[in-house]
Scaffold this active site. Sequence first.
Site, PDB file in Angstrom:
ATOM      1  N   SER A 177      45.405  38.325  47.077  1.00 45.10           N
ATOM      2  CA  SER A 177      46.526  38.299  46.138  1.00 45.10           C
ATOM      3  C   SER A 177      47.273  36.961  46.219  1.00 45.10           C
ATOM      4  O   SER A 177      46.692  35.915  45.953  1.00 45.10           O
ATOM      5  CB  SER A 177      47.447  39.486  46.427  1.00 45.10           C
ATOM      6  N   ASP A 189      42.889  47.375  39.310  1.00 46.28           N
ATOM      7  CA  ASP A 189      43.901  46.712  40.127  1.00 46.28           C
ATOM      8  C   ASP A 189      45.236  46.949  39.447  1.00 46.28           C
ATOM      9  O   ASP A 189      45.475  46.475  38.339  1.00 46.28           O
ATOM     10  CB  ASP A 189      43.581  45.213  40.225  1.00 46.28           C
ATOM     11  N   HIS A 196      43.869  47.206  44.481  1.00 45.72           N
ATOM     12  CA  HIS A 196      44.284  45.831  44.761  1.00 45.72           C
ATOM     13  C   HIS A 196      44.015  45.386  46.204  1.00 45.72           C
ATOM     14  O   HIS A 196      43.466  44.310  46.435  1.00 45.72           O
ATOM     15  CB  HIS A 196      45.771  45.665  44.441  1.00 45.72           C
TER      16      HIS A 196
END
Length: 256
Positions: free
Chosen positions: A100, A201, A231
Amino acid sequence: MTTDPLASPLRIAAQPELTGGRRVGVLLSHGFTGQPASIKPWGEHLGALGYAVSVPRLPGHGTTWQECNTTTWDDWYGELTRAFDALCLENDAVVVGGLSMGGALSLRLAADHADQVSGLVLVNPAVATRRLDVKLLPVLKHVVPSFPGLANDIKRAGADERGYDRTPLKAIHSLMRAWPPLVADLPKVTCPILYLRSTVDHVVDEASQPLITGKVSSRDVTVVTLTDSYHVATLDNDAPRIFDESAAFVARTTAA
């Protein structure tokens, strides 16, 4: 400030006898409002193969969201850069990876140090969003300190990344302000890239992938689809695939 016991950094020394005589380092970064616990199993897997591994705890993470709200992109990037410099001093080659926001920080490192990053491993990286409400952040961050949290978007039952239950608005605004300069510098990224992307996600939308794969100068870009994770894929059902794919990638991109 009290730190979560599982938020301590991870450092594993290289075992060059397992990696063809070369000392190879891997730097891994956790994401926004997350902490090292979200990627320690990944780092431990690579460490068992002989790679030197560094998983730093980014400032303001693994403590409280209120503390995170006093930190910025520059703080997080500074910590990651220090860990990167240490790995470069101790190893013959270094691969950088992240989840991320950790992916965005890794891309920044690869753009700024193109001659030192041997490869990039990106797991659901974020450099943009299609959400329209982020345009209100410059005002909202002065009105309310936080929104509901983004943590634990994980399909596998029982998994816990131990992230914050609130999203600190000043901090996330700092993150999003760093995106446009990073996107502008993506052509400076030249190293091989392994891009692992979850098909579902709930945190990072579809805006980032075409920007990254379309703007980097890297000619060696492999995209792997993760079909059984959300995610935080590093703790999800596809984690073994991430570990295996990244191990093979590190071996290939750091071979003498």
